[in-house]
Structure formats: C-alpha cells, structure tokens
Design a protein around this motif. Structure first.
Motif, PDB file in Angstrom:
ATOM      1  N   SER A 118       0.818  -1.322   0.226  1.00  0.00           N
ATOM      2  CA  SER A 118      -0.070  -0.055   0.024  1.00  0.00           C
ATOM      3  C   SER A 118       1.090   1.188  -0.035  1.00  0.00           C
ATOM      4  N   PRO A 119       0.615   2.097  -1.055  1.00  0.00           N
ATOM      5  CA  PRO A 119       1.419   3.594  -1.010  1.00  0.00           C
ATOM      6  C   PRO A 119       1.576   4.121   0.258  1.00  0.00           C
ATOM      7  N   GLU A 120       2.695   4.778   0.256  1.00  0.00           N
ATOM      8  CA  GLU A 120       2.917   5.759   1.499  1.00  0.00           C
ATOM      9  C   GLU A 120       3.362   6.975   1.080  1.00  0.00           C
ATOM     10  N   LEU A 121       2.643   8.226   1.447  1.00  0.00           N
ATOM     11  CA  LEU A 121       3.236   9.477   1.090  1.00  0.00           C
ATOM     12  C   LEU A 121       3.790  10.268   2.238  1.00  0.00           C
ATOM     13  N   ILE A 122       5.136  10.399   2.119  1.00  0.00           N
ATOM     14  CA  ILE A 122       5.799  11.391   3.115  1.00  0.00           C
ATOM     15  C   ILE A 122       6.092  12.696   2.614  1.00  0.00           C
ATOM     16  N   VAL A 123       5.495  13.702   3.498  1.00  0.00           N
ATOM     17  CA  VAL A 123       5.485  15.098   3.178  1.00  0.00           C
ATOM     18  C   VAL A 123       6.710  15.722   4.008  1.00  0.00           C
ATOM     19  N   ILE A 124       7.615  16.464   3.378  1.00  0.00           N
ATOM     20  CA  ILE A 124       8.899  16.838   4.036  1.00  0.00           C
ATOM     21  C   ILE A 124       9.132  18.062   3.727  1.00  0.00           C
ATOM     22  N   GLY A 125       9.124  19.324   4.814  1.00  0.00           N
ATOM     23  CA  GLY A 125       9.615  20.407   4.372  1.00  0.00           C
ATOM     24  C   GLY A 125       9.667  21.326   5.890  1.00  0.00           C
ATOM     25  N   SER A 126      10.057  22.772   5.638  1.00  0.00           N
ATOM     26  CA  SER A 126       9.884  23.569   6.888  1.00  0.00           C
ATOM     27  C   SER A 126       8.572  23.846   6.890  1.00  0.00           C
ATOM     28  N   LEU A 127       7.880  23.022   7.902  1.00  0.00           N
ATOM     29  CA  LEU A 127       6.310  23.160   8.111  1.00  0.00           C
ATOM     30  C   LEU A 127       5.955  23.334   9.531  1.00  0.00           C
ATOM     31  N   ASN A 128       4.839  24.159   9.849  1.00  0.00           N
ATOM     32  CA  ASN A 128       4.402  24.262  11.007  1.00  0.00           C
ATOM     33  C   ASN A 128       3.119  23.246  11.055  1.00  0.00           C
ATOM     34  N   TYR A 129       3.504  22.113  11.501  1.00  0.00           N
ATOM     35  CA  TYR A 129       2.212  21.209  11.604  1.00  0.00           C
ATOM     36  C   TYR A 129       2.074  20.541  12.837  1.00  0.00           C
ATOM     37  N   PRO A 130       0.886  20.464  13.390  1.00  0.00           N
ATOM     38  CA  PRO A 130      -0.449  20.548  12.651  1.00  0.00           C
ATOM     39  C   PRO A 130      -0.788  22.141  12.937  1.00  0.00           C
ATOM     40  N   SER A 131      -0.230  22.727  13.522  1.00  0.00           N
ATOM     41  CA  SER A 131      -0.704  24.356  13.640  1.00  0.00           C
ATOM     42  C   SER A 131      -0.057  25.314  12.642  1.00  0.00           C
ATOM     43  N   THR A 185      -0.505  24.249   5.580  1.00  0.00           N
ATOM     44  CA  THR A 185      -0.550  23.158   6.384  1.00  0.00           C
ATOM     45  C   THR A 185      -1.796  22.419   6.262  1.00  0.00           C
ATOM     46  N   ASN A 186      -2.928  23.084   5.950  1.00  0.00           N
ATOM     47  CA  ASN A 186      -4.039  22.767   5.681  1.00  0.00           C
ATOM     48  C   ASN A 186      -4.058  21.896   4.591  1.00  0.00           C
ATOM     49  N   ARG A 187      -3.472  22.192   3.370  1.00  0.00           N
ATOM     50  CA  ARG A 187      -3.368  21.665   2.210  1.00  0.00           C
ATOM     51  C   ARG A 187      -2.589  20.300   2.302  1.00  0.00           C
ATOM     52  N   ILE A 188      -1.490  20.303   2.713  1.00  0.00           N
ATOM     53  CA  ILE A 188      -0.782  18.861   2.914  1.00  0.00           C
ATOM     54  C   ILE A 188      -1.319  17.960   3.889  1.00  0.00           C
ATOM     55  N   HIS A 189      -2.149  18.559   4.889  1.00  0.00           N
ATOM     56  CA  HIS A 189      -2.810  17.736   5.865  1.00  0.00           C
ATOM     57  C   HIS A 189      -3.865  16.887   5.046  1.00  0.00           C
ATOM     58  N   LEU A 190      -4.720  17.597   4.218  1.00  0.00           N
ATOM     59  CA  LEU A 190      -5.789  17.218   3.452  1.00  0.00           C
ATOM     60  C   LEU A 190      -5.069  16.272   2.321  1.00  0.00           C
ATOM     61  N   LYS A 192      -4.019  17.299 -11.796  1.00  0.00           N
ATOM     62  CA  LYS A 192      -4.552  18.726 -10.921  1.00  0.00           C
ATOM     63  C   LYS A 192      -5.214  18.451  -9.984  1.00  0.00           C
ATOM     64  N   ILE A 193      -5.163  19.081  -8.884  1.00  0.00           N
ATOM     65  CA  ILE A 193      -5.777  19.067  -7.532  1.00  0.00           C
ATOM     66  C   ILE A 193      -5.924  20.533  -7.030  1.00  0.00           C
ATOM     67  N   PRO A 194      -7.210  20.870  -7.136  1.00  0.00           N
ATOM     68  CA  PRO A 194      -7.560  22.349  -6.954  1.00  0.00           C
ATOM     69  C   PRO A 194      -7.214  22.558  -5.417  1.00  0.00           C
ATOM     70  N   ILE A 195      -7.949  23.622  -5.141  1.00  0.00           N
ATOM     71  CA  ILE A 195      -7.939  23.919  -3.386  1.00  0.00           C
ATOM     72  C   ILE A 195      -8.814  23.031  -2.529  1.00  0.00           C
ATOM     73  N   LEU A 196      -8.473  22.405  -1.534  1.00  0.00           N
ATOM     74  CA  LEU A 196      -9.182  21.501  -0.800  1.00  0.00           C
ATOM     75  C   LEU A 196      -9.928  21.942   0.444  1.00  0.00           C
ATOM     76  N   PHE A 235     -14.438  21.046  -4.167  1.00  0.00           N
ATOM     77  CA  PHE A 235     -13.320  21.255  -3.401  1.00  0.00           C
ATOM     78  C   PHE A 235     -13.154  20.376  -2.233  1.00  0.00           C
ATOM     79  N   ASP A 236     -14.276  19.529  -1.882  1.00  0.00           N
ATOM     80  CA  ASP A 236     -14.122  18.554  -0.747  1.00  0.00           C
ATOM     81  C   ASP A 236     -13.102  17.716  -0.990  1.00  0.00           C
ATOM     82  N   TYR A 237     -12.059  17.433   0.049  1.00  0.00           N
ATOM     83  CA  TYR A 237     -10.784  16.781  -0.241  1.00  0.00           C
ATOM     84  C   TYR A 237     -11.059  15.390  -0.512  1.00  0.00           C
ATOM     85  N   LYS A 238     -12.414  14.670   0.116  1.00  0.00           N
ATOM     86  CA  LYS A 238     -12.788  13.174  -0.114  1.00  0.00           C
ATOM     87  C   LYS A 238     -13.044  12.907  -1.609  1.00  0.00           C
ATOM     88  N   ILE A 239     -13.357  14.156  -2.487  1.00  0.00           N
ATOM     89  CA  ILE A 239     -13.616  13.925  -3.789  1.00  0.00           C
ATOM     90  C   ILE A 239     -12.283  13.506  -4.560  1.00  0.00           C
TER      91      ILE A 239
END
Length: 400
Positions: A3-16, A21-26, A189-193, A378-382
């Motif tokens: 099962s694929p795994e996505l690792i997001v890496i960067g200079s991030l304020n997460y989860p706050s 932050t909201n975009r990568i969280h979704l 293409k993934i628009p705003i979520l 824009f619902d991320y579930k879509i």
C-alpha cells in the motif's frame, strides 16, 4: 505492490499552521481514507514558545514528527544551524527506516530550503525513492518579472524539474505552463481542498448588531490586496457606519506596523479591527459568526497562477463571500449567485460591491450556493482516489 505511503517533508508548522499546512494535511487524509498511509516530517523548529502539542504526534490520523526534536527555535545562530543539519540527518534516518518496512514510498517536497532540498534529493535518489513536487504558485522568476524568461525557463526545466518524478498542480494556469516543460502523464491537477466537516458549526453563532466583514490570512505583503481592501472599506465607511472589518491573522512586525499606521491614517480604527493570529480550531467559529467574508487579491502573476486555499474555507462556512475575479475564481463562482465578484485593483468597484452585499436580502442564499460549489468541487474526499492513482503511477514508473 505494498500500500503506497506519502511522506511530506519541508519547513512546516504542523499541525498548527496556515493554508500550506491545511493543504498537505488534506493530501495525507485523502491518501489515508483509500487505504494508503502518510507521514509529515518538519525540518524546522518554527515556534518562539512551547506549543500545546509535542514534536512527535498524530493529528486526525496523520502521524508527524519534527526531526530537530524540538518545536522551539534556538536563539543562538550557530546552535540553530547545527540543529538544522541534525534535523536533516534525522529526517533521512526516518525515511530510511520507513523504507525498510514499505518499499512503496514517495516523498512530497513542500516549502523546503534549497540546500536541504538538494541534500535530501541526492539521498533519495541513492536509495531509490520517488520524489513529487507540489506546484501551487508560478516559479519565482515569473513572480519577480525577471528578464530573459526563455533562459530562466530552460534552466528551470533542466536543473529543477528533472529532479522530480511527479508534479501536483493547483490551477489551469500552472497546468498550461508545466505542460510545455513536463510530460502530462506525470502531473495531476488538484484544486484547493477543504475538509467540510471541520466547518460544521452548530453552537455559539451570535452575530453583533453591526454587520461584520472578515478577512483571514497573512496581515501584510501584497498577495491578498490588503491595501486595496482597506481603502475600499474607507470609502464605504464614509457613507455608512453599520459594519466592521475584522482582519484575522499574523504577519511580520514591520507589516503589522504598516497596516496599523494605514488604518490610523484612514481614521478607521473603530471600523477596522486587527485580531492577530488564531489557532486552526478557532477559525471555523470565526467564519461562521461573520456576516461576510472577503478577499481582494490584485490581478498579478501570483494571483493568476495560484488558487487561494482560504476560498475553500470561506465557502465551507456557508457565509457569503466577496472576492476579486482572479485566477480560477470565475471557473467556479458566479457573480451574485454563489459569491459577490469584484474587479481586482478597482477600489471604487470593490467599495460598491461591499455596499451592495451589505444591503442584499439574498446574502444568506448566496452563502449557501457558495457552500454547494465547495461541496461539489473542493471537498478533499472527492480527490482521494485521484490522488492515490497518481501516487501509484509515480511509484510504478521506471527510473528515478
């Protein structure tokens, strides 16, 4: 394939954090809900004081870690930069350990410093992990209006884009730009979520006698057209006094001081209130309690290419939105039906639209129509399946 795994890496304020932050969280939640897994790695120690969460944790099913093993940045220059190096080394160790358990890993770079990016890319290439780029703004040389665009584009294509195995695009403008440089089958293409469930507010909605207009975002800079907004509101305030403008968000000290001085110079201190930073958990109620939400982005390269994440949150709150016609906005929203659309940069037209909206008996209905647009687009579930399919394609593609 595992099962694929996505690792997001960067200079991030997460989860706050804010819009990034909201975009990568979704992204992560979207992958998780269709059977994948995710991890957020922050290379930074972005806070000046202790936070109500630890440097390792789990937020709404998404695990995260700060590889400097602290949330608070050091005051001393040498110690701070030593921590930066240690953070990168720890991040590489985390990724390597995850790879031992799961060979189907892709790493998404998000807001990462150039030297850190190069070091991590070299490591990932050596151990055979695919790398994804996220494009939510035009390249820097376009935003800055650099000369010799063809030369900058050539270098961008051959020195930067070839590092990546896939590219997530936020807008049609960027899709057209990258399509000339990058194979379309390597892009999605993934628009705003937006997470619509986060904005379900059923209690505490008490509005004042004056109608409140709210802006949430960065207090400063030119990206969101705050100067145009303040001047437009000053025009409206010269004709009526039945409303307030609330500015919610943080900014650099110099920006905040400039905005405060501008408010004072316009003699608008009673009409315009600056509320400062608010936690993510506070934002839904702030939006729900507002009568109107506003964004007056100017018509520039950044607005053409980007797509403001806050628009999704505005629409999700079911409150009527006033927004300038920039970028993707008119692809989704219709004037006086699902939002109040305004001409960017025209402070008199913006002022007229604000006055029209304040008197519009259909304002609540427009807010509901805007919510339907968010629900449909824009619902991320879509985008869970679409994002998972893209991730699998990246992982299956031969070569690094």
């Amino acid at each position: 394939m595992q099962s694929p795994e996505l690792i997001v890496i960067g200079s991030l304020n997460y989860p706050s954090g804010s819009a990034p932050t909201n975009r990568i969280h979704l992204y992560c939640k979207a992958i998780n809900r269709v059977g994948g897994s995710s991890l957020v790695i922050s290379l930074d120690a972005p806070f000046n004081e202790a936070q109500p969460f630890r440097y390792v944790g789990n937020y709404e099913g998404v695990p995260y870690c700060y590889t400097r093993k602290t949330l608070v940045r050091k005051n001393r220059f040498l110690r701070r930069n030593l921590d930066r190096i240690i953070g990168v080394i720890n991040a590489l160790s985390v990724i390597k350990r995850r790879q031992k358990r799961n060979k189907s890993i892709a790493v998404l770079f998000f807001s990462i410093l150039p030297l850190e990016e190069i070091a991590i890319i070299l490591f990932l290439k050596v151990i055979g992990i695919k790398i994804i780029k996220e494009s939510n703004e035009a390249p820097e040389f376009i935003l800055r209006g650099k000369k010799h665009i063809k030369w900058h584009t050539f270098l961008f294509k051959n020195l930067k884009l070839k590092r990546y195995n896939g590219n997530i695009i936020i807008s049609d403008y960027l899709w057209r730009f990258y399509s000339e440089l990058y194979p379309n089958q390597r892009m999605v293409k993934i628009p705003i979520l937006v997470d619509l469930d986060r904005f379900k507010v059923s209690e505490g909605i008490i509005r004042g006698t004056k109608k409140s207009i709210t802006y949430i975002g960065f207090i400063g800079g030119t990206k969101d057209g705050l100067d145009d907004l303040l001047e437009s509101v000053a025009i409206v305030a010269g004709k009526r006094s039945d409303f307030t403008l609330n500015l919610v968000g943080s900014g650099f000290q110099g920006d905040l001081e400039r905005i405060i001085k501008k408010v004072e110079s316009l003699k608008m201190s009673e009409t315009i209130q600056i509320h400062g930073h608010k936690d993510n958990t506070e934002i839904p109620l702030i939006l729900a309690k507002s009568d109107y939400l506003i964004l007056a982005r100017p018509d520039n390269a950044q607005a053409k290419a980007g797509f403001p994440t806050k628009l999704g949150e505005y629409l999700a709150s079911k409150r009527p939105v006033l927004i300038t016609k920039t970028g993707e906005v008119t692809n989704y929203l219709e004037d006086n039906r699902s939002a109040y659309l305004m001409e960017p940069g025209d402070i008199n037209e913006i002022a007229d639209k604000i006055m029209f909206a304040l008197d519009d008996i259909h304002a609540d209905a427009i807010g509901m129509e805007g919510f339907k647009i968010a629900e449909q687009n824009f619902d991320y579930k879509i985008y869970s399946t679409k994002l998972m399919n893209f991730l699998e394609q990246v992982l299956q593609r031969p070569g690094l």
